[in-house]
Scaffold this motif. Sequence first.
Motif, mmCIF file in Angstrom:
data_model
loop_
_atom_site.group_PDB
_atom_site.id
_atom_site.type_symbol
_atom_site.label_atom_id
_atom_site.label_comp_id
_atom_site.label_asym_id
_atom_site.label_seq_id
_atom_site.Cartn_x
_atom_site.Cartn_y
_atom_site.Cartn_z
ATOM 1 N N HIS A 66 0.693 33.521 120.747
ATOM 2 C CA HIS A 66 1.153 32.697 122.007
ATOM 3 C C HIS A 66 2.461 33.293 122.551
ATOM 4 O O HIS A 66 2.847 33.284 123.431
ATOM 5 C CB HIS A 66 1.198 31.487 121.216
ATOM 6 N N HIS A 67 3.532 33.498 121.410
ATOM 7 C CA HIS A 67 4.951 34.124 121.955
ATOM 8 C C HIS A 67 5.274 35.277 121.017
ATOM 9 O O HIS A 67 5.022 35.333 119.916
ATOM 10 C CB HIS A 67 5.921 32.928 121.858
ATOM 11 N N VAL A 68 6.114 35.947 121.895
ATOM 12 C CA VAL A 68 6.763 37.221 121.023
ATOM 13 C C VAL A 68 8.349 36.754 121.513
ATOM 14 O O VAL A 68 8.429 36.776 122.529
ATOM 15 C CB VAL A 68 6.272 38.490 121.674
ATOM 16 N N ILE A 69 9.190 36.506 120.426
ATOM 17 C CA ILE A 69 10.413 36.058 120.819
ATOM 18 C C ILE A 69 11.409 37.419 120.111
ATOM 19 O O ILE A 69 11.465 37.689 119.135
ATOM 20 C CB ILE A 69 10.838 34.807 120.138
ATOM 21 N N GLU A 70 12.043 37.882 121.090
ATOM 22 C CA GLU A 70 13.009 38.931 120.832
ATOM 23 C C GLU A 70 14.365 38.447 120.590
ATOM 24 O O GLU A 70 14.835 37.817 121.566
ATOM 25 C CB GLU A 70 13.068 39.999 122.000
ATOM 26 N N LEU A 71 14.939 38.607 119.580
ATOM 27 C CA LEU A 71 16.409 37.909 119.343
ATOM 28 C C LEU A 71 17.197 39.451 119.647
ATOM 29 O O LEU A 71 17.287 40.377 118.975
ATOM 30 C CB LEU A 71 16.533 37.916 117.795
ATOM 31 N N GLU A 72 18.017 39.069 120.751
ATOM 32 C CA GLU A 72 18.785 40.253 121.112
ATOM 33 C C GLU A 72 20.195 40.132 120.655
ATOM 34 O O GLU A 72 20.891 39.021 120.544
ATOM 35 C CB GLU A 72 18.859 39.951 122.886
ATOM 36 N N VAL A 73 20.488 41.550 120.097
ATOM 37 C CA VAL A 73 21.787 41.297 119.353
ATOM 38 C C VAL A 73 22.672 42.504 119.501
ATOM 39 O O VAL A 73 22.076 43.490 120.037
ATOM 40 C CB VAL A 73 21.606 41.079 117.841
ATOM 41 N N ASN A 74 23.916 42.377 119.276
ATOM 42 C CA ASN A 74 24.642 43.554 119.359
ATOM 43 C C ASN A 74 24.728 44.411 117.995
ATOM 44 O O ASN A 74 25.010 43.616 117.127
ATOM 45 C CB ASN A 74 26.205 43.206 119.514
ATOM 46 N N GLU A 75 24.204 45.527 117.860
ATOM 47 C CA GLU A 75 23.985 46.065 116.938
ATOM 48 C C GLU A 75 25.304 46.380 115.863
ATOM 49 O O GLU A 75 25.232 46.357 114.843
ATOM 50 C CB GLU A 75 23.245 47.540 117.038
ATOM 51 N N ASP A 76 26.458 46.628 116.568
ATOM 52 C CA ASP A 76 27.449 46.628 115.754
ATOM 53 C C ASP A 76 27.776 45.480 114.826
ATOM 54 O O ASP A 76 28.558 45.702 113.960
ATOM 55 C CB ASP A 76 28.647 47.113 116.555
ATOM 56 N N ALA A 77 27.442 44.219 115.262
ATOM 57 C CA ALA A 77 27.686 43.123 114.452
ATOM 58 C C ALA A 77 26.867 43.002 113.271
ATOM 59 O O ALA A 77 26.897 42.383 112.206
ATOM 60 C CB ALA A 77 27.550 41.861 115.467
ATOM 61 N N LEU A 78 25.441 43.754 113.355
ATOM 62 C CA LEU A 78 24.610 43.439 112.463
ATOM 63 C C LEU A 78 24.639 44.052 111.150
ATOM 64 O O LEU A 78 24.454 43.540 110.012
ATOM 65 C CB LEU A 78 23.395 44.443 112.909
ATOM 66 N N VAL A 79 25.656 45.203 111.095
ATOM 67 C CA VAL A 79 26.131 45.911 109.852
ATOM 68 C C VAL A 79 26.886 44.784 109.204
ATOM 69 O O VAL A 79 26.785 44.460 107.737
ATOM 70 C CB VAL A 79 26.859 47.110 109.911
ATOM 71 N N ASP A 80 27.725 44.124 109.659
ATOM 72 C CA ASP A 80 28.742 42.953 109.028
ATOM 73 C C ASP A 80 27.724 41.951 108.634
ATOM 74 O O ASP A 80 27.968 41.360 107.408
ATOM 75 C CB ASP A 80 29.652 42.616 110.064
ATOM 76 N N ARG A 81 26.756 41.382 109.297
ATOM 77 C CA ARG A 81 25.765 40.482 108.977
ATOM 78 C C ARG A 81 25.106 40.786 107.766
ATOM 79 O O ARG A 81 24.977 39.885 106.756
ATOM 80 C CB ARG A 81 24.691 40.086 110.165
#
Length: 215
Positions: free
Chosen positions: A108-123
Amino acid sequence: MNIILLGPPGAGKGTQAQRLVDERGMKQLSTGDMLRAAVKAGTPIGLKAKAVMEAGELVSDEIVSGIIGDALDELSPETGIIFDGYPRTAAQAESLDEILEARGRSLHHVIELEVNEDALVDRITGRFTCANCGEGYHDRYKLPAKEGVCDKCGSTEFKRRPDDNEETVRTRMAEYRAKTAPILPIYEARSIVSRVDGMASMDAVAGQIADVLNG
Ligand code: AP5
């Protein structure tokens, strides 16, 4: 309702999937969680997957599509599913269509979470989970209310994933860019893709997802 949460490592797929499980009674099918369970149990699949996962590369399409098909067979047809971390390649997207069709289900849905990749290492490098119930935490963004005690189950044991180091995270992101992001057009052609701002607070992201699902 059956949905895919799509986004690079650390985008918040697992965090948001858990909320949907708690709030809507949906079932989360995380191939990452299922593979980690197989590694821990030392099953033949786990033995094949261990080194691949530790390197941040993708496990074979046959293995992951096999475990998704098996997991779906365990669920009642009414249960709504959140696919978390699957599909990750064009071949997996094709398999998912076949798997769903064979079971009379649709997407029914494909939900893409848009993120800044630089922040992801920190997360990712700050992430830890309860060793007992799997509740997710972060060194800065989400600490247990009482230090060292899981909010959800009271356990005092926590763990970190072996692939949550910076070098492996970079490989995982490269895999996402090369193999997973290119599958989005398959779903765009069906007009089932929604994009949410994954950089917002966890509550705000959950609100955006609710808008999509209620829309
Ligand atoms: P997998 O387990 O799927 O990992 P991943 O895609 O790399 O994603 P993560 O679990 O790291 O991130 P997430 O988006 O769930 O973020 P989270 O909510 O935890 O896959 C691991 C490995 O298994 C792969 O590398 C591969 O080897 C193999 N594999 C799995 N599926 C496969 C497949 N289909 N095909 C082939 N191989 C496969 O959030 C991260 C942190 O950020 C948490 O600490 C959280 O508290 C925090 N956070 C979340 N949202 C926010 C927010 N809005 N603001 C601030 N902090 C936030």
